[in-house]
Design an enzyme around this catalytic site. Structure first.
Site, PDB file in Angstrom:
ATOM      1  N   LYS A 101       0.798  -1.285   0.144  1.00  0.00           N
ATOM      2  CA  LYS A 101       0.186  -0.013  -0.007  1.00  0.00           C
ATOM      3  C   LYS A 101       0.909   1.208  -0.052  1.00  0.00           C
ATOM      4  CE  LYS A 101      -3.863  -1.920   2.708  1.00  0.00           C
ATOM      5  NZ  LYS A 101      -4.110  -2.014   4.246  1.00  0.00           N
ATOM      6  N   HIS A 150      25.104 -10.542   5.201  1.00  0.00           N
ATOM      7  CA  HIS A 150      24.155 -11.645   5.902  1.00  0.00           C
ATOM      8  C   HIS A 150      24.873 -12.091   7.196  1.00  0.00           C
ATOM      9  CE1 HIS A 150      21.515 -14.832   5.906  1.00  0.00           C
ATOM     10  NE2 HIS A 150      21.499 -15.304   4.590  1.00  0.00           N
TER      11      HIS A 150
HETATM   12  C1  NCD Z   1      22.163 -16.917   0.913  1.00  0.00           C
HETATM   13  C2  NCD Z   1      21.616 -15.800   0.687  1.00  0.00           C
HETATM   14  O1  NCD Z   1      20.431 -15.695   1.018  1.00  0.00           O
HETATM   15  O2  NCD Z   1      22.248 -14.796   0.497  1.00  0.00           O
HETATM   16  N1  NCD Z   1      21.165 -18.072   1.213  1.00  0.00           N
HETATM   17  C3  NCD Z   1      20.986 -18.311   2.527  1.00  0.00           C
HETATM   18  O3  NCD Z   1      20.383 -17.358   3.371  1.00  0.00           O
HETATM   19  N2  NCD Z   1      21.270 -19.453   3.230  1.00  0.00           N
HETATM   20  C4  NCD Z   1      22.735 -17.345  -0.345  1.00  0.00           C
HETATM   21  C5  NCD Z   1      22.126 -17.305  -1.529  1.00  0.00           C
HETATM   22  O4  NCD Z   1      20.983 -17.276  -1.772  1.00  0.00           O
HETATM   23  O5  NCD Z   1      22.839 -17.858  -2.673  1.00  0.00           O
END
Ligand code: NCD
Length: 305
Positions: free
Chosen positions: A83, A132
């Site tokens: 939205k 990550h």
């Molecule tokens: C990874 C990501 O999402 O960055 N996967 C994950 O979290 N295990 C790697 C990927 O998607 O290739």
């Protein structure tokens, strides 16, 4: 040492807070039954605005195995983002329902925006091609459990080192430990970003860039394979040209060290042949299990329970 309040990037890690999390994870790994009620009464919000299997399910299972509960957005199409609600407003809202938030978002830097407005501990579960950090915890716990050290290793990263956020987070984090060396194996178009190379140069950490697995396989202690990140390509033809640039098979492993380990954050597409799965050096499914364990430890640390 500053206490860890949120986890957004590898810059939030210190050797001390990493060991606190890894030691707690090791305790949970050997004695899960002691933690069944540890987060009782607490709620995790899991907000996934980008596809995920392992990260989302491991966060949610981690919270359930600690006796807590979970609320989630797993399909962005059914949240108010469609939205036109801003990310900041969504996070402010969710902060008043949950005790801790884990979010995945396709935009680089979105986790930083979210952290600033979250009134509860906030965890970045992947922001675009940026970082990550909980995959890094997963990787470190797997290395720690199998090699019994985080130092003195030659670590090779292979595949999409440009867009692979797990690579960016792990390189910056494991370079905090003594005497690790890096080998980056990629096609030129998917090279490790300059800002990571500059980071290593400033810290006098040795690294080299090569184009084939074969030329370095016998030097490697940890081989970290990655998927070519299709969703981050602007051009389908480039993806098709590069997608199968490295395929690990038993033949390529013939010259590898007997105690080398093979990691992959998963999902894999073509980059590791299934025949490799039965090689004792393949640790990527152990990595999946340890990802849940280390997220249990992280949740407990951030909730301070
Ligand atoms: C990874 C990501 O999402 O960055 N996967 C994950 O979290 N295990 C790697 C990927 O998607 O290739």
């Amino acid at each position: 040492m500053g206490k860890l309040k949120h986890l957004v990037s590898s810059d939030d890690f210190t050797k001390e807070n990493l060991f606190e999390i890894l030691n707690l994870a090791d305790e949970i790994y050997t004695n899960k039954e002691n933690f069944l009620q540890s987060a009782k009464g607490k709620v995790l919000a899991s907000l996934f605005f980008e596809p995920s299997t392992r990260t989302r399910l491991s966060f949610e299972t981690a919270m359930l195995r600690l006796g807590g509960s979970v609320i989630s957005v797993s399909d962005p199409k059914i949240s108010s983002t469609t939205k036109g609600e801003s990310l900041a407003d969504t996070i402010k809202t969710v902060s008043s329902y949950a005790d801790i938030i884990a979010m995945r978002n396709p935009f680089d830097g979105s986790a930083n925006v979210a952290k600033k407005v979250s009134t509860v501990p906030f965890i970045n579960a992947g922001d675009g091609s940026h970082q990550h950090p909980t995959q890094t915890l997963t990787d470190l716990l797997t290395i720690f459990e199998t090699k019994k050290t985080l130092e003195n290793m030659t670590i090779a990263f292979c595949g999409d080192l440009k867009f692979g956020r797990t690579v960016h987070s792990l390189v910056k984090t494991i370079s905090k430990f003594e005497n690790n060396k890096f080998i980056f194996i990629s096609p030129i178009e998917l090279s490790i970003p300059d800002y990571i190379k500059m980071y290593l140069q400033e810290k006098n950490i040795s690294f080299k860039e090569v184009r084939t697995i074969e030329q370095v396989i016998s030097e490697i202690d940890i081989l970290y394979m990655t998927r070519v990140q299709k969703e981050r390509f602007f051009n389908e033809d480039d993806y098709i040209r590069l997608k199968d640039c490295y395929i690990l098979d038993n033949k390529k492993l013939e010259k590898a060290k007997k105690d080398m380990i093979i990691l992959h954050p998963l999902p894999r597409v073509n980059e590791i042949k299934e025949e490799v799965d039965s090689d004792p050096r393949a640790k990527y499914f152990l990595q999946v299990h340890l990802g849940m364990i280390v997220r249990m430890a992280l949740i407990l640390k951030l909730l301070e329970v």
